[in-house]
Design an enzyme around this catalytic site. Sequence first.
Site, short mmCIF file in Angstrom:
data_model
loop_
_atom_site.label_atom_id
_atom_site.label_comp_id
_atom_site.label_asym_id
_atom_site.label_seq_id
_atom_site.Cartn_x
_atom_site.Cartn_y
_atom_site.Cartn_z
N ASN A 8 0.87 -1.18 0.00
CA ASN A 8 0.00 0.00 0.00
C ASN A 8 0.91 1.23 0.00
OD1 ASN A 8 -1.79 2.07 0.52
ND2 ASN A 8 -2.74 1.08 2.31
N ARG A 89 -2.62 -2.01 -3.46
CA ARG A 89 -3.81 -1.19 -3.25
C ARG A 89 -3.73 0.02 -4.18
NH1 ARG A 89 -5.23 3.24 1.12
NH2 ARG A 89 -7.41 3.47 0.58
N HIS A 178 -12.81 3.17 -0.09
CA HIS A 178 -12.80 2.19 1.01
C HIS A 178 -13.56 0.92 0.60
CE1 HIS A 178 -12.63 5.75 4.10
NE2 HIS A 178 -11.39 5.32 3.83
N HIS A 204 -17.47 2.77 7.97
CA HIS A 204 -16.01 2.71 8.04
C HIS A 204 -15.54 4.07 8.58
CE1 HIS A 204 -11.89 1.60 6.41
NE2 HIS A 204 -11.78 2.91 6.66
N GLY A 208 -10.15 8.86 7.36
CA GLY A 208 -11.18 9.02 6.33
C GLY A 208 -12.40 8.25 6.82
N ARG A 237 -11.15 16.24 6.73
CA ARG A 237 -11.94 16.53 5.53
C ARG A 237 -13.37 16.89 5.91
NH1 ARG A 237 -10.85 11.03 2.58
NH2 ARG A 237 -8.76 10.83 3.43
N ARG A 280 -9.35 10.41 19.48
CA ARG A 280 -9.15 10.27 20.94
C ARG A 280 -8.95 11.63 21.59
NH1 ARG A 280 -5.00 5.55 19.68
NH2 ARG A 280 -4.78 7.00 17.96
N GLY A 328 -14.51 3.44 14.51
CA GLY A 328 -15.64 2.50 14.58
C GLY A 328 -15.35 1.29 15.45
N GLU A 380 -8.07 -4.94 5.32
CA GLU A 380 -7.94 -4.70 3.88
C GLU A 380 -6.80 -5.52 3.28
OE1 GLU A 380 -8.38 -0.59 5.19
OE2 GLU A 380 -9.11 -0.13 3.18
#
Length: 394
Positions: A8, A89, A178, A204, A208, A237, A280, A328, A380
């Site tokens: 990746n 990826r 994703h 997800h 992001g 974002r 956090r 999540g 992933e």
Amino acid sequence: MSNVLVINAGSSSLKYQLVDPETGEASAKGLIERVGTDKGHLKHESGDRKDERDVEVPHHSAAVTVMQDAMERGGTPLTPDSVIAVGHRVVHGGRNFTEPTLIDDGVESEIDRVAVLAPLHNPAGLAGIRSARKAFPDLPHVAVFDTAFFSELPAAAATYAIDRDLAREHAIRRYGFHGTSHEYVSQQVSSLLGRDDLKQIVLHLGNGASISAVDSGRAVETSMGLTPLEGLVMGTRSGDLDPGILLHLSRVADLDAQGLDDLLNKKSGIYGLGGHRDFRDLAQAKDDGDEAATLAFDVYVHRLVKYVGAYAAVLGGLDAITFTAGVGENSPTIRAAALEQLGFLGVRLDEQKNSSRDGGARRIDDGAGRVAVLVVPTNEEWAIARHAAEVAVR
Ligand code: ADP
């Protein structure tokens, strides 16, 4: 041993894992940061053996050499006997890449051509591919696209309501991102619940963030669009905005395309609102009574609730809601806040299960509602390894 090397490549990093595609077990993995400089840093693990040091990585090719060397030192050398394929990826597949694809020179050029749609991501993916093909010329290399799972979105969900000809000319449509994670997680949920015909929503939530609606294994909606900017509030974002804001800012705040790009990708989201990009830190600031952090948290949750409600309507019902990725998987607070207002859909959280620190895939509803609620750690790398192995033996 028949492992897949999963790569990746980011603009300034190279992440890799050596994965058994059957079991998902990673016999080695690592991360090289600050690629593009002579002050790079390697963190590598081969089983119990750890290797951490500064490295010179002026380009992705040097990073691939560092990875090969770290694998060798760790006792997991990358040879044609131990590796059956390399899985890459790739963020944007454009209109033409709708499934994992064996890479040849033509595929490389096409990924390059699509880079106009993902200028922040595809060039790095391509640099990773080119370097790895040079280093391992005898292995099959497979590109796995973040957009592929969404390539069959219904036209009504994939189409923006702008001038048709202009949209066609510039390949403007909703692609979604994703996808490897949404596909993997929704498949895990189907096998955990023992049903293929589920109406599911997958959240997800990482740096992001995206949400998808999946009906009987097929993606029917997702929150990211032409780029990974649309949809949910993210670390830095903005997610959804009135597009008129861009026009207005370009007039009154003297922001050009680069300035707007910076604003929306790097200075917005929970960071823009609450001053923290790490969830956090935001949660801690909220607990300390920080007003800006509290508003950021509330905006984040409001957007989630709005999307879940909309997607339940798109699906015409709901069997399962699943949380994945950094936030999540790890934040019971966000899960509880997002689900609190969804009792009317038949969602009932079990507070104890929600706050348990069990790291595995699990149900966290109380069993009495109409909707299963789950936490499923995304993987992933395993999903990419499986796709790459499948394509390689074809
Ligand atoms: P990426 O999109 O970079 O892959 P991740 O899926 O790793 O992101 O998610 C990163 C996010 O997960 C960060 O905002 C981080 O704060 C958050 N996160 C990680 N652990 C926790 C935790 N225990 N509680 C809340 N948030 C967490």
